[in-house]
Design a protein around this motif. Sequence first.
Motif: not given
Length: 122
Positions: A12-14, A86-87, A90-91, A120
Amino acid sequence: QVQLVESGGGLVQAGASLRLSCVASGRSFGGLTMGWFRQAPGGEREFVATIAQNGIYTSYANSVKGRFTISRDNGKNTGYLIMDSLKPEDTAVYYCAARRGGPVQSSQYDYWGQGTQVTVSS
Protein backbone atom coordinates in the motif's frame (compact mmCIF):
# COMPACT_ATOMS: atom_id res chain seq x y z
CA GLN A 1 -1.72 -26.95 20.42
CA VAL A 2 -2.88 -23.81 18.64
CA GLN A 3 -2.47 -22.94 15.00
CA LEU A 4 -2.50 -19.29 13.95
CA VAL A 5 -2.91 -18.11 10.38
CA GLU A 6 -2.51 -14.45 9.43
CA SER A 7 -3.88 -12.77 6.33
CA GLY A 8 -4.51 -9.29 4.99
CA GLY A 9 -1.00 -8.07 4.29
CA GLY A 10 -0.05 -6.36 1.06
CA LEU A 11 1.53 -3.41 -0.68
CA VAL A 12 0.00 0.00 0.00
CA GLN A 13 0.97 3.64 -0.24
CA ALA A 14 1.79 5.80 2.75
CA GLY A 15 -1.36 7.04 4.46
CA ALA A 16 -3.41 4.01 3.49
CA SER A 17 -5.04 1.47 5.80
CA LEU A 18 -4.90 -2.30 6.11
CA ARG A 19 -6.68 -4.85 8.28
CA LEU A 20 -4.78 -7.95 9.30
CA SER A 21 -6.64 -11.02 10.49
CA CYS A 22 -5.46 -13.94 12.59
CA VAL A 23 -7.56 -17.09 12.68
CA ALA A 24 -6.89 -19.54 15.50
CA SER A 25 -7.66 -23.24 15.64
CA GLY A 26 -6.95 -26.13 17.95
CA ARG A 27 -7.79 -24.58 21.33
CA SER A 28 -10.32 -22.20 22.82
CA PHE A 29 -9.27 -18.85 21.46
CA GLY A 30 -11.20 -17.01 24.12
CA GLY A 31 -8.85 -18.32 26.80
CA LEU A 32 -5.75 -16.87 25.18
CA THR A 33 -4.15 -13.46 25.17
CA MET A 34 -3.40 -12.34 21.62
CA GLY A 35 -0.60 -10.17 20.36
CA TRP A 36 0.85 -8.76 17.16
CA PHE A 37 4.56 -8.40 16.49
CA ARG A 38 6.54 -7.28 13.46
CA GLN A 39 10.00 -7.74 12.03
CA ALA A 40 11.48 -5.33 9.52
CA PRO A 41 14.25 -6.38 7.11
CA GLY A 42 17.49 -6.66 9.04
CA GLY A 43 15.74 -5.86 12.30
CA GLU A 44 14.61 -7.75 15.36
CA ARG A 45 11.07 -8.83 16.06
CA GLU A 46 9.27 -6.10 17.98
CA PHE A 47 6.04 -5.79 19.91
CA VAL A 48 3.14 -4.01 18.21
CA ALA A 49 -0.01 -4.60 20.26
CA THR A 50 -1.69 -7.01 22.63
CA ILE A 51 -5.24 -7.67 23.79
CA ALA A 52 -6.51 -9.57 26.81
CA GLN A 53 -8.73 -12.62 26.65
CA ASN A 54 -11.90 -10.59 27.28
CA GLY A 55 -10.96 -7.93 24.75
CA ILE A 56 -11.17 -5.10 27.26
CA TYR A 57 -7.50 -4.49 28.03
CA THR A 58 -5.20 -3.45 25.17
CA SER A 59 -1.65 -2.17 24.96
CA TYR A 60 0.34 -0.68 22.09
CA ALA A 61 3.89 0.15 21.15
CA ASN A 62 4.48 3.90 21.20
CA SER A 63 5.32 3.83 17.49
CA VAL A 64 1.81 2.69 16.53
CA LYS A 65 -0.32 4.19 19.30
CA GLY A 66 -3.17 6.22 17.85
CA ARG A 67 -2.79 4.65 14.39
CA PHE A 68 -3.28 0.92 14.99
CA THR A 69 -6.20 -0.82 16.71
CA ILE A 70 -6.17 -4.38 18.00
CA SER A 71 -9.44 -6.24 18.45
CA ARG A 72 -10.81 -9.75 18.62
CA ASP A 73 -13.97 -11.76 17.99
CA ASN A 74 -13.85 -14.81 20.24
CA GLY A 75 -16.95 -16.24 18.58
CA LYS A 76 -15.07 -16.37 15.29
CA ASN A 77 -11.72 -17.39 16.83
CA THR A 78 -10.23 -14.38 15.07
CA GLY A 79 -8.08 -11.45 16.04
CA TYR A 80 -7.54 -8.28 14.06
CA LEU A 81 -5.04 -5.48 13.67
CA ILE A 82 -6.43 -2.41 11.95
CA MET A 83 -3.61 -0.21 10.69
CA ASP A 84 -4.39 3.36 9.69
CA SER A 85 -2.13 6.16 8.46
CA LEU A 86 0.52 3.68 7.45
CA LYS A 87 4.10 4.89 7.09
CA PRO A 88 7.04 3.40 5.17
CA GLU A 89 8.65 2.52 8.50
CA ASP A 90 5.71 0.20 9.19
CA THR A 91 7.04 -2.09 6.46
CA ALA A 92 7.65 -5.50 8.03
CA VAL A 93 6.46 -9.06 8.35
CA TYR A 94 3.62 -9.02 10.86
CA TYR A 95 3.14 -11.98 13.18
CA CYS A 96 0.15 -13.00 15.22
CA ALA A 97 0.89 -14.65 18.57
CA ALA A 98 -1.08 -16.13 21.47
CA ARG A 99 -0.30 -17.03 25.06
CA ARG A 100 -2.00 -18.71 27.98
CA GLY A 101 -1.14 -15.93 30.43
CA GLY A 102 -2.06 -12.27 30.57
CA PRO A 103 -1.03 -9.54 28.12
CA VAL A 104 2.69 -8.79 27.91
CA GLN A 105 4.82 -6.72 25.56
CA SER A 106 7.69 -9.19 25.55
CA SER A 107 7.94 -12.06 23.07
CA GLN A 108 6.89 -14.58 25.73
CA TYR A 109 4.07 -15.99 23.67
CA ASP A 110 3.37 -19.69 23.32
CA TYR A 111 2.05 -19.82 19.77
CA TRP A 112 3.05 -17.96 16.60
CA GLY A 113 1.72 -17.64 13.09
CA GLN A 114 3.81 -17.75 9.94
CA GLY A 115 3.59 -14.02 9.29
CA THR A 116 2.15 -11.77 6.61
CA GLN A 117 4.11 -9.14 4.68
CA VAL A 118 3.11 -5.49 4.87
CA THR A 119 4.91 -3.09 2.57
CA VAL A 120 4.26 0.65 2.65
CA SER A 121 5.62 2.73 -0.21
CA SER A 122 6.36 6.44 0.08
